[in-house]
Design a protein around this motif. Structure first.
Motif, PDB file in Angstrom:
ATOM      1  N   ALA A 143       0.716  -1.193  -0.077  1.00  0.00           N
ATOM      2  CA  ALA A 143      -0.061   0.107   0.131  1.00  0.00           C
ATOM      3  C   ALA A 143       0.847   1.200  -0.026  1.00  0.00           C
ATOM      4  CB  ALA A 143      -1.063  -0.113   1.204  1.00  0.00           C
ATOM      5  N   CYS A 144       2.085   1.194   0.900  1.00  0.00           N
ATOM      6  CA  CYS A 144       3.051   2.443   0.747  1.00  0.00           C
ATOM      7  C   CYS A 144       4.388   2.151  -0.218  1.00  0.00           C
ATOM      8  CB  CYS A 144       3.450   2.503   2.380  1.00  0.00           C
ATOM      9  SG  CYS A 144       1.746   2.891   3.404  1.00  0.00           S
ATOM     10  N   HIS A 145       4.786   0.997  -0.514  1.00  0.00           N
ATOM     11  CA  HIS A 145       5.964   0.866  -1.122  1.00  0.00           C
ATOM     12  C   HIS A 145       5.854   0.023  -2.432  1.00  0.00           C
ATOM     13  CE1 HIS A 145       8.331   2.113   2.191  1.00  0.00           C
ATOM     14  NE2 HIS A 145       7.399   1.472   3.064  1.00  0.00           N
ATOM     15  N   ALA A 146       6.530   0.581  -3.635  1.00  0.00           N
ATOM     16  CA  ALA A 146       6.335  -0.035  -4.608  1.00  0.00           C
ATOM     17  C   ALA A 146       7.741  -0.814  -4.771  1.00  0.00           C
ATOM     18  CB  ALA A 146       6.399   0.887  -5.783  1.00  0.00           C
ATOM     19  N   VAL A 147       7.831  -1.898  -5.638  1.00  0.00           N
ATOM     20  CA  VAL A 147       8.970  -2.880  -6.023  1.00  0.00           C
ATOM     21  C   VAL A 147       9.644  -2.394  -7.265  1.00  0.00           C
ATOM     22  CG1 VAL A 147       8.219  -4.559  -4.431  1.00  0.00           C
ATOM     23  CG2 VAL A 147       7.661  -4.662  -7.031  1.00  0.00           C
ATOM     24  N   GLU A 148       9.171  -1.441  -8.227  1.00  0.00           N
ATOM     25  CA  GLU A 148       9.733  -1.063  -9.412  1.00  0.00           C
ATOM     26  C   GLU A 148      10.545   0.131  -9.210  1.00  0.00           C
ATOM     27  OE1 GLU A 148       6.222  -0.869  -8.693  1.00  0.00           O
ATOM     28  OE2 GLU A 148       5.623  -2.529  -9.835  1.00  0.00           O
ATOM     29  N   GLU A 149      11.789   0.052 -10.084  1.00  0.00           N
ATOM     30  CA  GLU A 149      12.941   0.964  -9.751  1.00  0.00           C
ATOM     31  C   GLU A 149      12.183   2.358 -10.003  1.00  0.00           C
ATOM     32  OE1 GLU A 149      17.596   1.689 -11.417  1.00  0.00           O
ATOM     33  OE2 GLU A 149      16.077   0.217 -12.324  1.00  0.00           O
ATOM     34  N   GLY A 150      12.323   3.232  -9.141  1.00  0.00           N
ATOM     35  CA  GLY A 150      12.075   4.645  -9.597  1.00  0.00           C
ATOM     36  C   GLY A 150      10.775   4.982  -8.966  1.00  0.00           C
ATOM     37  N   LYS A 151       9.854   3.963  -8.943  1.00  0.00           N
ATOM     38  CA  LYS A 151       8.465   4.458  -8.420  1.00  0.00           C
ATOM     39  C   LYS A 151       8.096   4.767  -6.934  1.00  0.00           C
ATOM     40  CE  LYS A 151       3.821   2.672  -8.940  1.00  0.00           C
ATOM     41  NZ  LYS A 151       2.845   1.611  -9.584  1.00  0.00           N
ATOM     42  N   LYS A 152       7.551   5.808  -6.629  1.00  0.00           N
ATOM     43  CA  LYS A 152       7.327   6.031  -5.226  1.00  0.00           C
ATOM     44  C   LYS A 152       5.991   5.943  -4.971  1.00  0.00           C
ATOM     45  CE  LYS A 152       9.918   9.880  -5.739  1.00  0.00           C
ATOM     46  NZ  LYS A 152      10.937  10.423  -6.597  1.00  0.00           N
ATOM     47  N   LYS A 153       5.628   5.563  -3.801  1.00  0.00           N
ATOM     48  CA  LYS A 153       4.340   5.713  -3.528  1.00  0.00           C
ATOM     49  C   LYS A 153       4.058   6.754  -2.122  1.00  0.00           C
ATOM     50  CE  LYS A 153       2.322   1.227  -5.013  1.00  0.00           C
ATOM     51  NZ  LYS A 153       1.562   0.150  -4.402  1.00  0.00           N
ATOM     52  N   VAL A 154       3.560   6.346  -1.077  1.00  0.00           N
ATOM     53  CA  VAL A 154       3.666   7.063   0.272  1.00  0.00           C
ATOM     54  C   VAL A 154       4.980   6.749   0.727  1.00  0.00           C
ATOM     55  CG1 VAL A 154       2.765   7.127   2.748  1.00  0.00           C
ATOM     56  CG2 VAL A 154       1.153   6.992   0.775  1.00  0.00           C
ATOM     57  N   PRO A 160       9.074   5.336   0.048  1.00  0.00           N
ATOM     58  CA  PRO A 160      10.185   5.013  -1.293  1.00  0.00           C
ATOM     59  C   PRO A 160      10.120   3.815  -1.745  1.00  0.00           C
ATOM     60  CG  PRO A 160      11.367   4.786   0.871  1.00  0.00           C
ATOM     61  CD  PRO A 160       9.920   5.228   1.249  1.00  0.00           C
ATOM     62  N   THR A 161      10.807   3.467  -2.996  1.00  0.00           N
ATOM     63  CA  THR A 161      10.582   2.047  -3.624  1.00  0.00           C
ATOM     64  C   THR A 161      11.300   1.141  -2.885  1.00  0.00           C
ATOM     65  OG1 THR A 161      11.145   0.874  -5.595  1.00  0.00           O
ATOM     66  CG2 THR A 161      12.302   2.690  -5.390  1.00  0.00           C
ATOM     67  N   MET A 162      11.317   0.037  -2.896  1.00  0.00           N
ATOM     68  CA  MET A 162      11.950  -1.168  -2.356  1.00  0.00           C
ATOM     69  C   MET A 162      12.896  -1.542  -3.310  1.00  0.00           C
ATOM     70  SD  MET A 162      11.185  -1.099   0.880  1.00  0.00           S
ATOM     71  CE  MET A 162      11.306   0.561   0.564  1.00  0.00           C
ATOM     72  N   PHE A 163      12.812  -1.445  -4.524  1.00  0.00           N
ATOM     73  CA  PHE A 163      13.817  -1.931  -5.715  1.00  0.00           C
ATOM     74  C   PHE A 163      15.108  -1.415  -5.225  1.00  0.00           C
ATOM     75  CE2 PHE A 163      16.453  -1.586  -9.185  1.00  0.00           C
ATOM     76  CZ  PHE A 163      16.049  -2.648  -9.920  1.00  0.00           C
ATOM     77  N   GLY A 164      15.995  -2.457  -5.065  1.00  0.00           N
ATOM     78  CA  GLY A 164      17.515  -1.932  -4.688  1.00  0.00           C
ATOM     79  C   GLY A 164      17.740  -1.730  -3.455  1.00  0.00           C
ATOM     80  N   ILE A 165      16.741  -1.953  -2.484  1.00  0.00           N
ATOM     81  CA  ILE A 165      17.145  -1.643  -0.914  1.00  0.00           C
ATOM     82  C   ILE A 165      18.255  -2.368  -0.429  1.00  0.00           C
ATOM     83  CG2 ILE A 165      15.533  -3.396  -0.109  1.00  0.00           C
ATOM     84  CD1 ILE A 165      14.783  -1.025   1.881  1.00  0.00           C
ATOM     85  N   TRP A 166      18.567  -3.265  -0.600  1.00  0.00           N
ATOM     86  CA  TRP A 166      19.706  -4.256  -0.185  1.00  0.00           C
ATOM     87  C   TRP A 166      20.915  -3.467  -0.508  1.00  0.00           C
ATOM     88  CZ3 TRP A 166      17.798  -7.789   2.885  1.00  0.00           C
ATOM     89  CH2 TRP A 166      18.668  -8.580   3.583  1.00  0.00           C
ATOM     90  N   GLY A 167      21.623  -3.027   0.534  1.00  0.00           N
ATOM     91  CA  GLY A 167      22.939  -2.219   0.496  1.00  0.00           C
ATOM     92  C   GLY A 167      22.900  -0.927   0.203  1.00  0.00           C
ATOM     93  N   ARG A 168      21.566  -0.510  -0.052  1.00  0.00           N
ATOM     94  CA  ARG A 168      21.254   1.018  -0.125  1.00  0.00           C
ATOM     95  C   ARG A 168      21.677   1.792   1.233  1.00  0.00           C
ATOM     96  NH1 ARG A 168      15.843   1.832  -2.798  1.00  0.00           N
ATOM     97  NH2 ARG A 168      15.317   1.764  -0.872  1.00  0.00           N
ATOM     98  N   ALA A 222      20.542   3.981   4.063  1.00  0.00           N
ATOM     99  CA  ALA A 222      19.380   4.780   4.631  1.00  0.00           C
ATOM    100  C   ALA A 222      18.917   6.228   4.077  1.00  0.00           C
ATOM    101  CB  ALA A 222      19.253   4.702   6.064  1.00  0.00           C
ATOM    102  N   GLY A 223      17.727   6.411   3.675  1.00  0.00           N
ATOM    103  CA  GLY A 223      17.354   7.508   3.244  1.00  0.00           C
ATOM    104  C   GLY A 223      17.920   8.141   2.090  1.00  0.00           C
ATOM    105  N   ALA A 224      18.324   7.417   0.982  1.00  0.00           N
ATOM    106  CA  ALA A 224      18.994   7.522  -0.181  1.00  0.00           C
ATOM    107  C   ALA A 224      18.171   7.592  -1.591  1.00  0.00           C
ATOM    108  CB  ALA A 224      20.071   6.597  -0.332  1.00  0.00           C
ATOM    109  N   VAL A 225      16.956   7.309  -1.460  1.00  0.00           N
ATOM    110  CA  VAL A 225      16.119   7.434  -2.533  1.00  0.00           C
ATOM    111  C   VAL A 225      16.119   8.934  -3.165  1.00  0.00           C
ATOM    112  CG1 VAL A 225      13.813   6.803  -3.774  1.00  0.00           C
ATOM    113  CG2 VAL A 225      14.945   5.081  -2.436  1.00  0.00           C
ATOM    114  N   GLU A 226      16.426   9.241  -4.194  1.00  0.00           N
ATOM    115  CA  GLU A 226      16.407  10.506  -4.955  1.00  0.00           C
ATOM    116  C   GLU A 226      15.050  11.210  -4.902  1.00  0.00           C
ATOM    117  OE1 GLU A 226      18.268  13.265  -8.368  1.00  0.00           O
ATOM    118  OE2 GLU A 226      19.416  11.592  -7.676  1.00  0.00           O
ATOM    119  N   GLY A 227      14.677  12.296  -4.510  1.00  0.00           N
ATOM    120  CA  GLY A 227      13.385  12.931  -4.569  1.00  0.00           C
ATOM    121  C   GLY A 227      12.350  12.288  -3.606  1.00  0.00           C
ATOM    122  N   TYR A 228      12.810  11.535  -2.814  1.00  0.00           N
ATOM    123  CA  TYR A 228      11.714  11.218  -1.750  1.00  0.00           C
ATOM    124  C   TYR A 228      11.906  12.096  -0.215  1.00  0.00           C
ATOM    125  CZ  TYR A 228       8.979   8.705   1.783  1.00  0.00           C
ATOM    126  OH  TYR A 228       8.114   8.367   2.499  1.00  0.00           O
TER     127      TYR A 228
END
Length: 121
Positions: free
Chosen positions: A36-47, A49-57, A59-65
């Motif tokens: 409901a709050c998180h997408a799995v597609e790269e670059g897609k944000k909902k409420v 941030p995306t979970m795409f690429g979360i492993w090793g990212r 914290a707080g690094a999705v640009e534009g979120y």
């Protein structure tokens, strides 16, 4: 004696590794609680941030979120330890986070979700 200690160490270590292994297919089902709050597609944000690429990212690094100050100031990358703590109790693990989800209470669900999140890299 040394061989006995080595055998005990290996047995304990392999048991922990087996306990930490999750089922990605089951984790995809657990993720429905997050979808409901998180997408799995790269670059897609909902409420959230995306979970795409979360492993090793970091914290707080999705640009534009727009992250909470706590997440922006966190000095860690998302790994098994950080994700396990956060998924179990977000506000306890990272006080000040704006994530409203109370957490997953079942260790198996967390292990399964972690296995699924690993597939998103």
């Amino acid at each position: 004696m040394r061989n006995i200690l080595l055998a005990v160490f290996l047995a304990i270590g392999s048991g922990q590794a087996a306990a930490a292994d999750g089922d990605a297919a089951a984790g995809e089902k657990v993720f429905k609680k997050c979808a409901a709050c998180h997408a799995v597609e790269e670059g897609k944000k909902k409420v959230g941030p995306t979970m795409f690429g979360i492993w090793g990212r970091p914290a707080g690094a999705v640009e534009g979120y727009k992250y909470s100050s706590a997440m922006q100031e966190a000095e860690f990358s998302w790994d098994e330890e950080q994700l396990t703590g956060f998924l179990a109790a977000p506000k306890k693990h990272l006080p000040g986070t704006k994530m409203a989800f109370p957490g997953l209470k079942k260790e198996q669900q967390i292990s399964d979700l972690l296995a699924y999140l690993k597939t998103l890299n």
